[in-house]
Design a protein around this motif. Structure first.
Motif, PDB file in Angstrom:
ATOM      1  N   VAL A 192       3.378  -0.006  -1.036  1.00 40.64           N
ATOM      2  CA  VAL A 192       2.953  -0.804   0.118  1.00 40.64           C
ATOM      3  C   VAL A 192       3.529  -0.186   1.385  1.00 40.64           C
ATOM      4  O   VAL A 192       4.725   0.113   1.454  1.00 40.64           O
ATOM      5  CB  VAL A 192       3.417  -2.276   0.000  1.00 40.64           C
ATOM      6  N   ARG A 252      -2.964   6.124  -2.119  1.00 33.08           N
ATOM      7  CA  ARG A 252      -3.930   5.067  -2.422  1.00 33.08           C
ATOM      8  C   ARG A 252      -3.210   3.755  -2.719  1.00 33.08           C
ATOM      9  O   ARG A 252      -3.480   3.091  -3.717  1.00 33.08           O
ATOM     10  CB  ARG A 252      -4.813   5.469  -3.622  1.00 33.08           C
ATOM     11  N   GLY A 253      -2.297   3.351  -1.847  1.00 37.72           N
ATOM     12  CA  GLY A 253      -1.592   2.092  -2.028  1.00 37.72           C
ATOM     13  C   GLY A 253      -2.218   0.980  -1.204  1.00 37.72           C
ATOM     14  O   GLY A 253      -3.407   1.008  -0.874  1.00 37.72           O
ATOM     15  N   SER A 254      -1.391  -0.015  -0.853  1.00 40.20           N
ATOM     16  CA  SER A 254      -1.826  -1.149  -0.036  1.00 40.20           C
ATOM     17  C   SER A 254      -1.251  -0.991   1.363  1.00 40.20           C
ATOM     18  O   SER A 254      -0.041  -0.788   1.520  1.00 40.20           O
ATOM     19  CB  SER A 254      -1.356  -2.467  -0.657  1.00 40.20           C
ATOM     20  N   LYS A 264     -10.472   1.577   9.142  1.00 36.62           N
ATOM     21  CA  LYS A 264     -11.504   1.102   8.224  1.00 36.62           C
ATOM     22  C   LYS A 264     -12.040   2.193   7.303  1.00 36.62           C
ATOM     23  O   LYS A 264     -12.512   1.907   6.199  1.00 36.62           O
ATOM     24  CB  LYS A 264     -12.648   0.461   9.010  1.00 36.62           C
ATOM     25  N   TRP A 267     -10.549   2.211   3.625  1.00 38.43           N
ATOM     26  CA  TRP A 267     -10.833   1.244   2.557  1.00 38.43           C
ATOM     27  C   TRP A 267     -11.820   1.800   1.524  1.00 38.43           C
ATOM     28  O   TRP A 267     -11.553   1.691   0.316  1.00 38.43           O
ATOM     29  CB  TRP A 267     -11.335  -0.073   3.132  1.00 38.43           C
ATOM     30  N   GLY A 270     -10.252   4.066  -1.193  1.00 35.43           N
ATOM     31  CA  GLY A 270      -9.380   3.554  -2.238  1.00 35.43           C
ATOM     32  C   GLY A 270      -8.110   2.906  -1.757  1.00 35.43           C
ATOM     33  O   GLY A 270      -7.336   2.391  -2.571  1.00 35.43           O
ATOM     34  N   VAL A 271      -7.854   2.896  -0.460  1.00 34.42           N
ATOM     35  CA  VAL A 271      -6.686   2.203   0.082  1.00 34.42           C
ATOM     36  C   VAL A 271      -7.001   0.712   0.184  1.00 34.42           C
ATOM     37  O   VAL A 271      -8.079   0.331   0.641  1.00 34.42           O
ATOM     38  CB  VAL A 271      -6.285   2.768   1.454  1.00 34.42           C
ATOM     39  N   THR A 272      -6.063  -0.141  -0.238  1.00 32.27           N
ATOM     40  CA  THR A 272      -6.254  -1.590  -0.211  1.00 32.27           C
ATOM     41  C   THR A 272      -5.803  -2.146   1.134  1.00 32.27           C
ATOM     42  O   THR A 272      -4.680  -1.889   1.575  1.00 32.27           O
ATOM     43  CB  THR A 272      -5.454  -2.268  -1.339  1.00 32.27           C
ATOM     44  N   GLU A 273      -6.670  -2.895   1.791  1.00 32.23           N
ATOM     45  CA  GLU A 273      -6.347  -3.480   3.094  1.00 32.23           C
ATOM     46  C   GLU A 273      -5.553  -4.765   2.921  1.00 32.23           C
ATOM     47  O   GLU A 273      -5.922  -5.645   2.138  1.00 32.23           O
ATOM     48  CB  GLU A 273      -7.633  -3.789   3.876  1.00 32.23           C
ATOM     49  N   LEU A 274      -4.459  -4.870   3.655  1.00 26.80           N
ATOM     50  CA  LEU A 274      -3.679  -6.098   3.732  1.00 26.80           C
ATOM     51  C   LEU A 274      -3.781  -6.624   5.158  1.00 26.80           C
ATOM     52  O   LEU A 274      -3.376  -5.942   6.097  1.00 26.80           O
ATOM     53  CB  LEU A 274      -2.213  -5.840   3.367  1.00 26.80           C
ATOM     54  N   SER A 350      -8.865 -12.559   6.443  1.00 26.33           N
ATOM     55  CA  SER A 350      -8.999 -12.102   5.050  1.00 26.33           C
ATOM     56  C   SER A 350      -8.825 -13.234   4.062  1.00 26.33           C
ATOM     57  O   SER A 350      -8.148 -13.101   3.056  1.00 26.33           O
ATOM     58  CB  SER A 350      -7.970 -10.992   4.773  1.00 26.33           C
TER      59      SER A 350
END
Length: 352
Positions: A192, A252-254, A264, A267, A270-274, A350
């Motif tokens: 993260v 490729r984390g969060s 944007k 995403w 493969g990157v996770t949006e927080l 979100s």
């Protein structure tokens, strides 16, 4: 008023109050016995913290001018000491470090033996690493521009021009680049990350004015049991999202970010949006401040529940915090979504 401006007035008020208290104390002490006044101060308690034990103690003894009693001329006997400690400092102190490397020769084989000279940040330069560290810390941590440092060092009789200081800063930057690269590698090993970009003024000497540049900041998550805090700043002349993609590479984390569109493109890769609740809350706060909207007020109260949940879980381990969020934050989010207050901003916070 800006908080930094308020701080200026607070410092002035604190100085005035301290001066007034010192004057009152001086008046109270007039005509009083010094020993009795000291006992009263100890009894009342000043609330001051003791001076740190690790500081060097420089003692000055003040012996009476005579060894005999001024009344009867009898011999004085030492019965104790009255000790007072005051925090003192001395101006920035310079010294010259001399590194001597003795040269030895073997007459039989004509071999010269000497300890090799340690590598320096600036070859054949006169600045020791300690001085380079002082200049860099003063500039980037204490926010002292080089022209101010030039004047400060001049008070100690050391002439260091801004040009010389600037050259040193450049050399220090090159020397620290491997450390910055390693910090980036360590960050990209984290599951993260937090990212943000801050505008800064960049001086354009040719145009004679400043233009906007950006500092992209990347940091790891901070919670009990996590790795030590790490922050990497990358200076860029634009706000393009390509800079973040270049820094993260195949990570490729969060990623915790705001709603800036430059992120944007990460995403789909493969990157996770927080999503950031502070940015989501800001929209409701602005709406409530502008119109007094009851819907906005209700949203602020519901988001406040989430903030209290996070505060309660702050000291928990990741597993404990995850379980606590499932039990408390998930139902609160479901209520926030069902209340209808966020129907127009589900994308922002979100919650859909």
């Amino acid at each position: 008023m800006d908080p930094a401006q308020r701080a200026l007035f607070e410092e002035t008020m604190a100085a005035d109050i301290a001066a007034a208290e010192a004057q009152l104390e001086s008046i109270r002490r007039e005509g009083e016995d010094a020993a009795a006044a000291q006992l009263r101060r100890k009894a009342a308690g000043t609330g001051r913290k003791p001076l740190p034990e690790h500081l060097e103690r420089v003692e000055a003894r003040h012996e009476p001018g005579t060894c005999t009693c001024p009344q009867c001329q009898g011999t004085l006997v030492h019965i104790g000491d009255h000790v007072s400690e005051k925090l003192a400092c001395k101006p920035l102190e310079f010294y010259v470090r001399r590194d001597v490397h003795p040269q030895y020769a073997c007459r039989a084989c004509e071999q010269v033996v000497a300890e090799p000279v340690a590598p320096a940040i600036i070859d054949r330069g006169q600045a020791d690493a300690s001085l380079l560290a002082q200049v860099a810390i003063a500039k980037y941590v204490d926010h002292l521009p080089l022209y101010r440092q030039e004047a400060i060092y001049a008070r100690s009789g050391i002439a260091l021009s801004r040009t010389t200081l600037a050259e040193w800063i450049g050399a220090v930057g090159v020397a620290l680049q491997p450390l910055a690269d390693r910090l980036g590698e360590q960050l990209r090993q984290q599951p993260v990350l937090h990212a943000d970009e801050t505008p800064v003024a960049l001086l354009d000497p040719k145009a004679g004015k400043t233009r906007r540049a950006y500092l992209f900041a990347y940091s790891n998550a901070r919670h009990p049991g996590a790795d030590p805090p790490r922050v990497v700043f990358e200076f860029r002349t634009s706000r393009s999202g390509a800079h973040a993609r270049q820094f993260l590479g195949d990570w490729r984390g969060s990623l915790m970010v705001d709603e800036y569109s430059g992120y944007k493109a990460l995403w789909p890769a493969g990157v996770t949006e927080l999503g950031c609740w502070a940015h989501a809350r800001r929209k409701w706060f602005d709406q409530h401040a502008a119109s007094g909207s009851a819907i906005a007020q209700d949203a602020l109260q519901r988001i406040g529940v989430l903030y209290r949940i996070e505060d309660a879980a702050r000291a928990m381990t990741p597993d404990e915090r995850h379980a606590y969020r499932q039990d408390h934050a998930v139902p609160a989010l479901a209520k926030l979504k069902a209340c209808g207050a966020c129907q127009d901003s589900c994308r922002l916070i979100s919650c859909s």
